[in-house]
Design an enzyme around this catalytic site. Structure first.
Site, mmCIF file in Angstrom:
data_model
loop_
_atom_site.group_PDB
_atom_site.id
_atom_site.type_symbol
_atom_site.label_atom_id
_atom_site.label_comp_id
_atom_site.label_asym_id
_atom_site.label_seq_id
_atom_site.Cartn_x
_atom_site.Cartn_y
_atom_site.Cartn_z
ATOM 1 N N CYS A 122 0.843 -1.199 0.000
ATOM 2 C CA CYS A 122 0.000 0.000 0.000
ATOM 3 C C CYS A 122 0.880 1.252 0.000
ATOM 4 C CB CYS A 122 -0.912 0.008 1.224
ATOM 5 S SG CYS A 122 -2.071 1.405 1.245
ATOM 6 N N ARG A 134 2.881 4.875 6.365
ATOM 7 C CA ARG A 134 3.307 4.156 7.566
ATOM 8 C C ARG A 134 3.795 2.743 7.292
ATOM 9 N NH1 ARG A 134 -2.390 5.147 10.265
ATOM 10 N NH2 ARG A 134 -2.878 4.573 8.115
ATOM 11 N N HIS A 165 -2.184 -3.942 4.975
ATOM 12 C CA HIS A 165 -2.036 -3.552 6.386
ATOM 13 C C HIS A 165 -3.414 -3.295 6.980
ATOM 14 C CE1 HIS A 165 -2.726 0.893 5.863
ATOM 15 N NE2 HIS A 165 -2.473 0.550 4.621
ATOM 16 N N CYS A 203 -6.297 0.050 6.768
ATOM 17 C CA CYS A 203 -6.015 0.639 5.449
ATOM 18 C C CYS A 203 -7.135 1.618 5.067
ATOM 19 C CB CYS A 203 -5.889 -0.468 4.399
ATOM 20 S SG CYS A 203 -5.481 0.155 2.757
HETATM 21 CO CO CO Z 1 -3.473 1.230 2.971
#
Ligand code: CO
Length: 196
Positions: A42, A46, A98, A101
């Site tokens: 993604c 982070r 993750h 998201c």
């Molecule tokens: Co994401």
């Protein structure tokens, strides 16, 4: 927010300290890259690929987009996959999502955000496909489970691509992995393994 000039300053410091630790580092890397891993993750700030798996520049080939999607008509992602598999001959393709998201949550909440709604439509299709499982969950569980299901579906798309099918049929050493990252504790989990 960091001043933009600070980034250039950071870069200068990083370059100097890297050279200090290994004087040949940039010379070696500028000649060729030989990564064994392709990361499809993604775009979320982070979830920085290299950092969370402890790899230095040159070790991992990276493609990131919103919600780590592998869409059969996305020539950007497919070109990365093809180059990684056919030319770089990576041994592992890691699809990594993750929890928490934003793309997954936006798809679940049916938010109207503009052009990206079309992109998120792919996630809505997955939610619809798995609606019988998702409908029984509360909002938090639903989001987490859809993050997981999305990774599994995108890894399946990688496996279904002619790029990977051709590589496997000619006996190339290639494994596809489905991982998910927790923003809360910084840990990765392999979704194909039973929880410990
Ligand atoms: Co994401």
């Amino acid at each position: 927010m960091t001043d933009i000039n600070q980034l250039l300053e950071n870069n200068k410091n990083w370059s100097e300290s890297t050279k200090e630790a290994d004087p040949d580092f940039f010379d070696k890397l500028s000649k060729r890259q030989r990564p064994e891993y392709l990361w499809i993750g993604c775009s979320d700030s982070r979830v920085p690929a290299n950092q969370i798996v402890g790899l230095i520049p040159g070790d991992i080939f990276v493609h990131r987009n919103v919600a780590n999607l592998v869409v059969h008509t996305d020539f950007n992602c497919l070109s990365v996959l093809q180059y990684a598999v056919d030319v770089l001959k990576v041994k592992h393709v890691i699809v990594c999502g993750h929890y928490g998201c934003g793309g997954i949550d936006a798809a679940l909440q049916n938010q109207q955000l503009g052009l990206i709604d079309n992109w998120l439509g792919h996630i809505k299709d997955i939610a619809y496909k798995h609606r019988s499982e998702l409908d029984g969950l509360d909002a938090t569980q639903k989001s987490a489970r859809l993050c997981e299901l999305n990774v599994l579906e995108q890894a399946a798309n990688v496996r279904r691509s002619n790029i990977v099918k051709d590589a496997i049929s000619r006996g190339q050493d290639l494994t596809i992995h489905s991982w998910i990252y927790s923003l809360r504790n910084g840990r990765l989990k392999d979704l194909t393994k039973i929880d410990e």
